[in-house]
Every structure is written in structure tokens, then in C-alpha cells.
Design an enzyme around this catalytic site. Structure first.
Site, short mmCIF file in Angstrom:
data_model
loop_
_atom_site.label_atom_id
_atom_site.label_comp_id
_atom_site.label_asym_id
_atom_site.label_seq_id
_atom_site.Cartn_x
_atom_site.Cartn_y
_atom_site.Cartn_z
N LYS A 14 15.84 6.23 6.74
CA LYS A 14 16.08 5.07 6.78
C LYS A 14 16.69 4.93 5.31
O LYS A 14 17.92 4.30 5.13
CB LYS A 14 15.19 4.18 6.26
CG LYS A 14 13.75 4.10 7.32
CD LYS A 14 12.84 3.11 6.90
CE LYS A 14 11.67 3.85 5.62
NZ LYS A 14 11.02 4.58 6.29
N ARG A 89 6.70 -3.82 5.05
CA ARG A 89 5.34 -2.89 5.57
C ARG A 89 4.65 -3.20 6.32
O ARG A 89 3.53 -2.30 6.20
CB ARG A 89 5.29 -1.62 4.53
CG ARG A 89 5.79 -0.30 4.59
CD ARG A 89 5.49 0.42 3.69
NE ARG A 89 6.37 1.68 3.38
CZ ARG A 89 7.04 2.49 3.06
NH1 ARG A 89 8.01 1.56 2.68
NH2 ARG A 89 7.20 3.89 3.08
N ARG A 128 11.71 18.01 3.23
CA ARG A 128 11.95 17.84 2.77
C ARG A 128 10.95 17.64 1.20
O ARG A 128 11.87 17.74 0.31
CB ARG A 128 11.85 15.91 2.89
CG ARG A 128 11.70 14.90 1.85
CD ARG A 128 12.50 13.27 2.15
NE ARG A 128 11.00 12.76 1.74
CZ ARG A 128 10.72 11.53 3.19
NH1 ARG A 128 11.97 11.33 3.31
NH2 ARG A 128 10.09 11.35 2.72
N ARG A 134 8.92 16.08 -3.65
CA ARG A 134 8.10 14.93 -3.88
C ARG A 134 6.48 14.77 -3.63
O ARG A 134 6.41 15.92 -2.71
CB ARG A 134 8.71 13.62 -2.98
CG ARG A 134 9.20 13.01 -3.06
CD ARG A 134 9.98 12.10 -2.21
NE ARG A 134 9.05 11.08 -1.51
CZ ARG A 134 9.10 10.02 -0.90
NH1 ARG A 134 10.74 9.83 -0.21
NH2 ARG A 134 8.59 9.73 -0.04
N ARG A 146 -0.05 9.22 5.58
CA ARG A 146 0.83 7.99 5.06
C ARG A 146 1.58 8.08 6.93
O ARG A 146 2.05 6.91 7.01
CB ARG A 146 1.95 8.29 4.73
CG ARG A 146 2.42 8.53 3.12
CD ARG A 146 3.57 9.34 2.56
NE ARG A 146 4.00 9.30 2.66
CZ ARG A 146 5.52 9.99 3.01
NH1 ARG A 146 5.10 11.50 2.77
NH2 ARG A 146 6.94 9.98 2.90
P1 ADP Z 1 8.38 7.60 3.19
O1 ADP Z 1 9.63 5.87 3.94
O2 ADP Z 1 9.45 8.43 3.42
O3 ADP Z 1 7.23 7.08 3.43
P2 ADP Z 1 9.22 5.69 0.23
O4 ADP Z 1 10.14 5.78 -0.10
O5 ADP Z 1 9.37 4.30 1.45
O6 ADP Z 1 9.11 7.03 2.05
O7 ADP Z 1 8.13 5.15 0.05
C1 ADP Z 1 6.91 6.42 -0.31
C2 ADP Z 1 5.22 5.57 -0.90
O8 ADP Z 1 6.10 3.95 -1.08
C3 ADP Z 1 4.66 4.58 0.17
O9 ADP Z 1 3.79 5.64 0.99
C4 ADP Z 1 3.99 3.57 -0.47
O10 ADP Z 1 2.81 4.28 -1.14
C5 ADP Z 1 5.27 2.80 -1.56
N1 ADP Z 1 5.68 1.65 -1.47
C6 ADP Z 1 6.97 2.22 -0.35
N2 ADP Z 1 7.34 0.56 0.12
C7 ADP Z 1 6.13 -0.24 -0.05
C8 ADP Z 1 6.25 -0.84 0.66
N3 ADP Z 1 6.73 -2.14 0.82
N4 ADP Z 1 4.86 -1.51 0.56
C9 ADP Z 1 4.38 -1.36 0.29
N5 ADP Z 1 3.70 0.47 -0.23
C10 ADP Z 1 5.04 0.40 -0.63
#
Ligand code: ADP
Length: 188
Positions: A14, A89, A128, A134, A146
């Protein structure tokens, strides 16, 4: 205004595609994950709270995310539009987002769903982890959590937008530039 959601499992690409599409259409890239990581780096109160969830692969509470997204939108009053990357999400986030957009006089154009199968996702996240350092990519049980969170809480958001006629599916496997072309074609 062009307002897009980029939807997909962790590791679906994404962020990579969102950056390219933002450049092409001059949009603001609103990645909730990136904003949260910036808050963690700045050691803000919100960052410290968010970290306790993120490090376990859990989702950050909806109210925290919603306030954060609204603040960013309001700080760009003259933009051409936004790409929402990693948001909404959960179903409650999606419902509250519809109300927020209506209040801000904004409309959602398309929801781009990047599809990648689970084995490929796990491989990408492990890679990654080596490149980006990370914490939430660093161990297989956090990565799996996740993906579980995605299946249980985030995947239902797909149906929410498909019921609104906004979901566009794009195959997320292959060359970055080829996927980019397909993403651009999917935008209505
Ligand atoms: P990825 O899509 O690779 O899991 P992100 O950078 O989008 O990585 O998200 C990393 C973490 O940030 C998620 O596992 C969650 O804990 C938190 N997070 C990000 N966006 C949201 C959201 N919209 N609602 C709840 N938690 C979020």
C-alpha cells in the site's frame, strides 16, 4: 478532489503504491502507520500509547486514530485530495469516517484493494524487517498477529465499501511499475 483509500493486508504494498499515486495526482499521503511512528519517535503521549499496541501487532484504538486523521485532513485545507493508507482498518473506523467526510464536505472516490496471498505477505514482511528495522516486523508471532488482526477486524471493511460500490481490486503481485499502472487504471 480525488480521495482514495488504499486497502490491503500488512505487506501488500500500500505504502509503495500510495507514494507513486500521490506524486502523479499531487495528493497528500496520509499513512496512519507513518504518523504513529513519527509520534513514537517524538515520544508524544499519543506515541507512547500507540507503541504499546503496535509492538504487539495489535490495532491502536479507533478514537485515537479518528482524531488523528481528522487533524491531518484539517491541516491541508487546499489539497487536491488524499490517499488514506492503512485507514480505515475497522468497521467502526469506516462508519465514523463516512460521517467525518460528510461533515468536511468531502467524498470518497475509490477504495483500491491490493491483493497478495498470505505466504508472499509473510516473506515480504520478513524482508522489510531486515531493511527498515521495524519492531513489529521483527518476529514471526508479531507478524502473524498482525495478519490475524487483519483477517478479523480489517477484512470486513472490504465488504463495507463493496456495498457502497467503491471497491476496486488490483493484483498486488509482480513488478512495482506494472502494479502502479493497474492501480491508475482502477481509479475512476
Ligand atoms: P502494515 O500495513 O504493514 O501493518 P502500518 O504502518 O499501516 O503497517 O501499521 C503499523 C501498525 O500501526 C499497525 O499494526 C497498528 O498497530 C497501527 N495502525 C496503523 N493504522 C491503524 C489504524 N487505522 N487503526 C488502528 N491501528 C493502526
Amino acid at each position: 478532489m480525488l480521495n482514495l483509500i488504499f486497502f490491503g493486508a500488512p505487506g501488500a504494498g500500500k505504502g509503495t503504491q500510495a507514494k507513486k499515486v500521490c506524486e502523479k495526482f499531487n495528493l497528500i499521503h496520509l499513512s496512519t502507520g507513518d504518523i504513529l511512528r513519527a509520534k513514537i519517535a517524538d515520544k508524544t503521549e499519543m506515541g507512547i500509547l500507540a507503541k504499546s499496541y503496535m509492538d504487539k501487532g495489535e490495532l491502536v484504538p479507533d478514537d485515537v486514530i479518528l482524531k488523528m486523521v481528522e487533524n491531518v485532513i484539517k491541516s491541508h485545507p487546499k489539497s487536491n485530495g488524499f490517499i488514506f493508507d492503512g485507514f480505515p482498518r475497522t468497521i467502526p473506523q469506516a462508519e465514523a469516517f463516512d460521517i467525518m467526510l460528510a461533515n468536511l464536505n468531502m467524498a470518497l472516490s475509490d477504495v483500491i484493494h491490493l491483493k497478495v496471498d498470505k505466504d508472499e505477505l509473510i516473506e515480504r514482511l520478513k524482508k522489510r524487517a531486515e531493511l527498515e528495522n521495524r519492531k513489529d516486523d521483527s518476529n514471526i508471532s508479531i507478524i502473524e498477529n498482525r495478519i490475524v488482526q487483519y483477517i478479523e477486524k480489517t477484512a470486513p471493511v472490504k465488504e463495507y465499501y463493496s456495498n457502497q460500490g467503491k471497491l476496486r481490486k488490483v493484483e498486488g503481485i509482480g513488478d512495482v511499475d506494472e502494479i502502479f499502472e493497474k492501480v491508475v487504471e482502477a481509479i475512476s
